[in-house]
Every structure is written in C-alpha cells, then in structure tokens.
Design a protein around this motif. Structure first.
Motif, mmCIF file in Angstrom:
data_model
loop_
_atom_site.group_PDB
_atom_site.id
_atom_site.type_symbol
_atom_site.label_atom_id
_atom_site.label_comp_id
_atom_site.label_asym_id
_atom_site.label_seq_id
_atom_site.Cartn_x
_atom_site.Cartn_y
_atom_site.Cartn_z
ATOM 1 N N LEU A 1 0.849 -1.190 0.000
ATOM 2 C CA LEU A 1 0.000 0.000 0.000
ATOM 3 C C LEU A 1 0.888 1.244 0.000
ATOM 4 O O LEU A 1 1.955 1.271 0.616
ATOM 5 N N VAL B 1 -7.675 2.298 -3.062
ATOM 6 C CA VAL B 1 -8.179 1.581 -1.890
ATOM 7 C C VAL B 1 -9.095 2.485 -1.071
ATOM 8 O O VAL B 1 -10.175 2.089 -0.648
ATOM 9 N N THR C 1 -5.028 6.283 -0.663
ATOM 10 C CA THR C 1 -4.281 5.051 -0.433
ATOM 11 C C THR C 1 -4.486 4.162 -1.650
ATOM 12 O O THR C 1 -5.624 3.940 -2.077
ATOM 13 N N ARG D 1 -2.828 0.769 -4.291
ATOM 14 C CA ARG D 1 -2.044 -0.465 -4.376
ATOM 15 C C ARG D 1 -1.523 -0.596 -5.805
ATOM 16 O O ARG D 1 -2.247 -0.323 -6.756
#
Lengths: 146, 146
Positions: free
Chosen positions: B27, B99, B107, B109
């Motif tokens: 992340l 995310v 956030t 990924r």
C-alpha cells in the motif's frame, strides 16, 4: 526540486483546435527529434503505446470542479476524477495504436492531442498491469458514454 | 515554451531504494497538498487510477538502448520500447487500485515509486480506451514475465 520538461518531438495532425469527435480514428504523426530514432528500436513489437504530451493549448485558471465534458446534466466532480485538460500539470495521456514507424517518426491512431503538441514521452503498453477491463467507473460516466 | 511542473503532493511508502519485488501488493499513500482535496471529489467512483509522478531518484546520463530490467539474456532495445525510469523526461506512470480516500490523501495499491516521489497528476482509469487486454507485445517480454 526543479522539474523541467524538454520536448522529444511534436504531434502533427489535422486538429488545430479542440473538436469533440474524430480523434479516435484519425492518424497522427509523432515526429520525434532525429536523435531519438535509436531509442525507438524494438517499439514495433508493441501494438499499443502510451503517449505523454504537453497540453499546450490550455491557459487560464484551474478550477477545482468541472462538469465532465462540460455536460451540465452531469454532476460536478473534482478535476482529478476527470480527464479534463485543465489540470495543475497539463500532461495529456493517451493509449494509442502504433500503426508504423519510420526512423524517428511514429504514426499512431487514437490520440486526443492538438497539432503542435510537444511530445514528452512514449512508453510501451503492457497489458499485464495496464489492461484492467473490469475497472469500476461511476454512474455519470455510463451516461456520458451512452 | 517553458514546461515546468509543480508537485501536487508526495508518495509515502516503505521503498527508499529501488527493489525488484513487492511493489505490486504494497500500500502507498499519495499525500496531496490540502488545497487539492476538493479536486478529488468523486474519484471514489473509480476502482483504478493513473498516477503520474516524478522519478526523482534518477540521475546521470540517458542511454538510447537498454537490456530490459538489466537482463543480459534479453535483447537490447531502445529505451522507448521499455518502461525504464531513465528517460529524457523522467515521468513515471502506473495504473493503481484506489483503496480509499481521506481528504487529500489517497491510499493505493500497485505503485512502483520510491518514497518521496513528487506526485504530478492523478487521472481516472477509463476501461473504454485504457483497457486493451489483447495488446500485442514482443517475444522478449514473455521471457521477462515467465
């Protein structure tokens, strides 16, 4: 930190001002400076590319919200939720089909750029990672695409 | 034409130097300047984004050819046929999964960026146009992905 860009070439096409239709099927020439011809070797192995270019036709203040494609019937959203060219850093990004290469000149299809746009970068399209066919999009986008 | 970029934020993650593995699942936080929080409104409608960032860890001369990912068993190709960070304009581009968002902080990924990389732009991923699952790639790439 200084972050300055230098053009590696220029877009040549028939589009001298923004038009809503026709970009997708037209052919465009990415005329890179001759020094970059060796740096394009092997690019023919890819059917698709990313083109990064400078949105040189964009001037004036940056708003925080826009109606997508100026459609007043769609909700206002933040500019980063759209592909509007009016962004803090006016970098255009398109997935294009590579039609042919001659030396430092690429002919591509599917570029939404004005004639004379400075080309900043060309990257190969890697379907593993770049292709997310099931990516979720908001309801207003479906309305835009109807 | 002057083409100067200004950071809209910064990447925060655990990667302080280039590592070959682990980027895909980690992340990362894109900490945008607070002024851009409104410009992110509606971005939660998209599952995937493009992130453009400055490859600030890259210095030194730009070669015209490289072995993809320094693999000597793969053919040398032009840099524009690879995603090497050593490019005339060091702009990194990644498709990431969004995310969550809290204010001006995203956030994500799937980002291949070093901690501290300046964020230049965030764009929504539009599968119509951006997703080309059948895009053709060269033989050496299959070898790289084995």
């Amino acid at each position: 930190m200084q972050m300055r860009l230098k053009p590696i070439g220029v877009v040549q096409n028939e589009f001298v001002e923004a038009v809503p239709k026709g970009w997708e099927t037209a052919l465009h020439r990415l005329v890179l400076d001759a020094q970059w011809a060796p740096a394009l070797e092997g690019i023919e192995g890819f059917s698709h590319l990313y083109v990064l270019f400078w949105l040189h036709g964009i001037h004036g203040e940056i708003k925080l919200h826009v109606h997508p494609e100026d459609r007043q019937d769609l909700p206002e959203v933040g500019i980063f939720a759209t592909r509007t060219p009016r962004r803090p850093n006016p970098i255009g990004l398109e997935v294009v089909e590579l039609v042919s290469r001659e030396g430092s000149v690429l002919t591509v299809r599917g570029l939404d750029a004005l004639n004379g746009s400075p080309v900043l970068d060309v990257k190969p399209y890697l379907p593993r990672g770049d292709a997310v066919p099931g990516a979720r999009t908001p309801e207003w986008l479906r309305k835009l695409w109807e």
